[in-house]
Design a protein around this motif. Structure first.
Motif, PDB file in Angstrom:
ATOM      1  N   GLN A 212      -3.988  -0.662   6.293  1.00 11.72           N
ATOM      2  CA  GLN A 212      -4.700   0.155   5.297  1.00 11.72           C
ATOM      3  C   GLN A 212      -5.306  -0.727   4.209  1.00 11.72           C
ATOM      4  O   GLN A 212      -6.483  -0.579   3.846  1.00 11.72           O
ATOM      5  CB  GLN A 212      -3.711   1.174   4.695  1.00 11.72           C
ATOM      6  CG  GLN A 212      -4.214   1.882   3.468  1.00 11.72           C
ATOM      7  CD  GLN A 212      -3.850   1.136   2.197  1.00 11.72           C
ATOM      8  OE1 GLN A 212      -2.774   0.550   2.112  1.00 11.72           O
ATOM      9  NE2 GLN A 212      -4.719   1.141   1.219  1.00 11.72           N
ATOM     10  N   ALA A 213      -4.516  -1.670   3.673  1.00 13.68           N
ATOM     11  CA  ALA A 213      -5.031  -2.509   2.581  1.00 13.68           C
ATOM     12  C   ALA A 213      -6.167  -3.394   3.088  1.00 13.68           C
ATOM     13  O   ALA A 213      -7.168  -3.607   2.377  1.00 13.68           O
ATOM     14  CB  ALA A 213      -3.904  -3.361   2.004  1.00 13.68           C
ATOM     15  N   ALA A 214      -6.037  -3.892   4.325  1.00 14.49           N
ATOM     16  CA  ALA A 214      -7.084  -4.758   4.884  1.00 14.49           C
ATOM     17  C   ALA A 214      -8.383  -3.957   5.050  1.00 14.49           C
ATOM     18  O   ALA A 214      -9.461  -4.421   4.658  1.00 14.49           O
ATOM     19  CB  ALA A 214      -6.626  -5.336   6.224  1.00 14.49           C
ATOM     20  N   ASN A 215      -8.275  -2.754   5.613  1.00 18.56           N
ATOM     21  CA  ASN A 215      -9.484  -1.946   5.834  1.00 18.56           C
ATOM     22  C   ASN A 215     -10.115  -1.490   4.520  1.00 18.56           C
ATOM     23  O   ASN A 215     -11.330  -1.590   4.332  1.00 18.56           O
ATOM     24  CB  ASN A 215      -9.156  -0.711   6.684  1.00 18.56           C
ATOM     25  CG  ASN A 215      -8.998  -1.072   8.149  1.00 18.56           C
ATOM     26  OD1 ASN A 215      -9.569  -2.053   8.616  1.00 18.56           O
ATOM     27  ND2 ASN A 215      -8.213  -0.295   8.870  1.00 18.56           N
ATOM     28  N   ASP A 216      -9.289  -0.994   3.597  1.00 20.95           N
ATOM     29  CA  ASP A 216      -9.846  -0.488   2.341  1.00 20.95           C
ATOM     30  C   ASP A 216     -10.439  -1.622   1.510  1.00 20.95           C
ATOM     31  O   ASP A 216     -11.495  -1.466   0.899  1.00 20.95           O
ATOM     32  CB  ASP A 216      -8.779   0.271   1.545  1.00 20.95           C
ATOM     33  CG  ASP A 216      -8.441   1.606   2.195  1.00 20.95           C
ATOM     34  OD1 ASP A 216      -9.279   2.118   2.967  1.00 20.95           O
ATOM     35  OD2 ASP A 216      -7.347   2.135   1.953  1.00 20.95           O
ATOM     36  N   GLY A 217      -9.757  -2.768   1.485  1.00 18.79           N
ATOM     37  CA  GLY A 217     -10.287  -3.921   0.740  1.00 18.79           C
ATOM     38  C   GLY A 217     -11.589  -4.400   1.359  1.00 18.79           C
ATOM     39  O   GLY A 217     -12.541  -4.768   0.648  1.00 18.79           O
TER      40      GLY A 217
END
Ligand SMILES: Cc1cc2nc3c(=O)[nH]c(=O)nc-3n(C[C@H](O)[C@H](O)[C@H](O)COP(=O)(O)OP(=O)(O)OC[C@H]3O[C@@H](n4cnc5c(N)ncnc54)[C@H](O)[C@@H]3O)c2cc1C
Length: 413
Positions: free
Chosen positions: A301-306
């Motif tokens: 999630q953090a990788a995609n949103d970032g």
């Protein structure tokens, strides 16, 4: 729209998402993505789950099909590593001596497994799990091993223990801290997870360090710091990661004390033209106990949103990343789903019964929902993400009462 060149260093989740989002948002210039692994970019979560328990084939884990890269005009340079960066000249040097000029650089080089520099660490059969090659190496050993020692009682270690137990292998987990998942879970939840593993046949040893790996050419046992020997024919370590940022920090990009690159919520590093996202960055989060503190979140999630926020920045849109963190894990027959950051929470409220293996543990901070850990309750998990995002204030007794409709605490939209 500028037709300037975007170079993406790191060909995995964040890098591929950034490239895809940049195209979706209208970036029309050349995109060159450099990745040091030989494979087409793939998903890592199945490595410690389906790939190890034999239920997921390797050809099922590609992030995108091969046609995607051609269709989106993304030039993939695989098996090549970025080794140096010249921010003044806007140039990245690769390990074969060639150089790529960029107008925009996105750093998505992720992290690598930390290794234990202990006597015997170079013995055959002492492995770690981060990449597809690591998973294939471990899977290739499984036909001939009977006893595996997993070092590290975090998510990677416990998923590995579950997957190997499902294949009839006897697993011992060694964790230095006094409880499992010490960074994410409260003592009560750690105990719950330890009990689940214990009942499924995993030998869980907490509060013990590792002194050495024993064997002549291949590992035969792990020696613990109390002198105890764990006999085994394979060791898998899962003791955390190190951000792959040395090459960028050498060019002057600032990092936190663990080496993660510091970015703002738009994916900007302080260096003009350089964006970054994923496991290699620390980004301010509104969900920490001290809002705005930079955190490195190791999750899809953090990788995609970032990556989406960085792509927006690239095309001149302002779409900062303020997404609520979430993460999942699969262990034995448990589907664990976590949202929010439980740091500095002061009250733990259980909704449902751990004995039923269906419950959510809510973490309250100053009376507001700060985090939630669900076990086998996917619908409640989705709702709890909204509660965390909204920082809903709720009375602990109501929260524990399963007849109380949690949705009613959310303002209608
Ligand atoms: C076994 C495993 C299970 C996981 N399970 C889950 C899960 O269940 N849920 C979840 O949310 N997250 C999970 N994660 C975490 C998740 O996979 C990561 O958060 C995510 O992969 C981060 O993506 P990334 O693109 O930032 O970095 P990475 O996936 O690490 O990709 C970075 C890529 O860049 C390459 N690279 C490094 N240095 C260079 C260089 N100098 N030049 C070129 N290329 C370079 C790396 O080799 C790698 O291919 C798991 C991770 C692992 C290892």
């Amino acid at each position: 729209m500028s037709a300037r060149t975007l170079v993406i260093a790191g060909a995995s989740c964040a890098g591929v998402q950034l490239a895809a989002s940049a195209r979706e948002m209208g970036f029309d210039g050349p995109i060159v993505m450099v990745g040091d692994e030989p494979h087409l970019p793939y998903q890592r979560p199945p490595l410690s789950k389906g790939v190890l328990n034999g239920r997921t084939a390797v050809d099922q884990i590609g992030l995108r099909g091969p046609a995607f890269y051609d269709e989106q005009r993304i030039e993939l340079l695989l098996g090549r590593r970025a080794v140096a960066l010249d921010v003044a000249a806007r140039r990245v040097t690769l390990d074969d001596g060639s150089a790529l000029a960029y107008d925009h650089l996105a750093i998505t080089t992720g992290a690598r497994a930390r290794v234990l520099a202990l006597p015997g660490a170079a013995l055959d059969g002492v492995l770690s799990l981060r990449s597809l090659d690591d998973a294939l190496r471990i899977a290739g050993e499984l036909g001939r091993v009977r006893r595996v020692c997993v070092i590290g009682g975090g998510f990677i270690g416990l998923e590995t223990a579950s997957a190997l137990t499902a294949r009839g292998i006897h697993v011992t987990v060694v964790e230095t801290q006094t409880r499992l998942l010490p960074r994410s879970f409260t003592p009560r939840l750690s105990k719950y997870i330890a009990d689940v593993h214990w009942h499924r046949g995993v030998n869980v040893l907490c509060g013990r360090g590792v002194r050495a790996f024993l064997g002549t050419s291949r590992v035969e046992a792990v020696e613990l710091d109390d002198g105890h020997r764990v006999e085994c024919d394979l060791v898998v370590t899962g003791i955390g990661v190190i951000p792959n940022t040395e090459w960028a920090r050498a060019a002057g990009l600032p990092g936190d004390r663990d080496g993660a690159l510091l970015v703002d919520t738009r994916g900007h590093t302080p260096v003009p033209g350089v964006l970054a996202a994923g496991d290699c960055v620390a980004m301010p989060s509104p969900f920490t106990a001290r809002p705005g503190r930079p955190v490195r979140l190791e999750s899809i999630q953090a990788a995609n949103d970032g990556a989406r926020a960085a792509a927006a920045t690239l095309v001149g849109r302002d779409a900062p990343c303020v997404a609520v963190p979430w993460f999942w894990s699969e262990q034995h027959d448990l589907k664990l789903q976590m949202t929010g950051l439980g740091e500095a929470s002061d009250t733990l409220v259980l909704r449902g019964r751990p004995d039923d293996h269906r419950f959510t543990a809510f973490h309250l901070r100053d009376g507001r929902v700060a985090a939630a850990h669900s076990v086998n309750r996917p619908a409640e998990h989705l709702l709890s993400r909204k509660l965390v995002a909204a920082g809903v204030a709720i009375d602990a007794e109501r929260l524990a009462d399963e007849s109380f409709d949690l949705k009613s605490t959310l303002a209608p939209v």
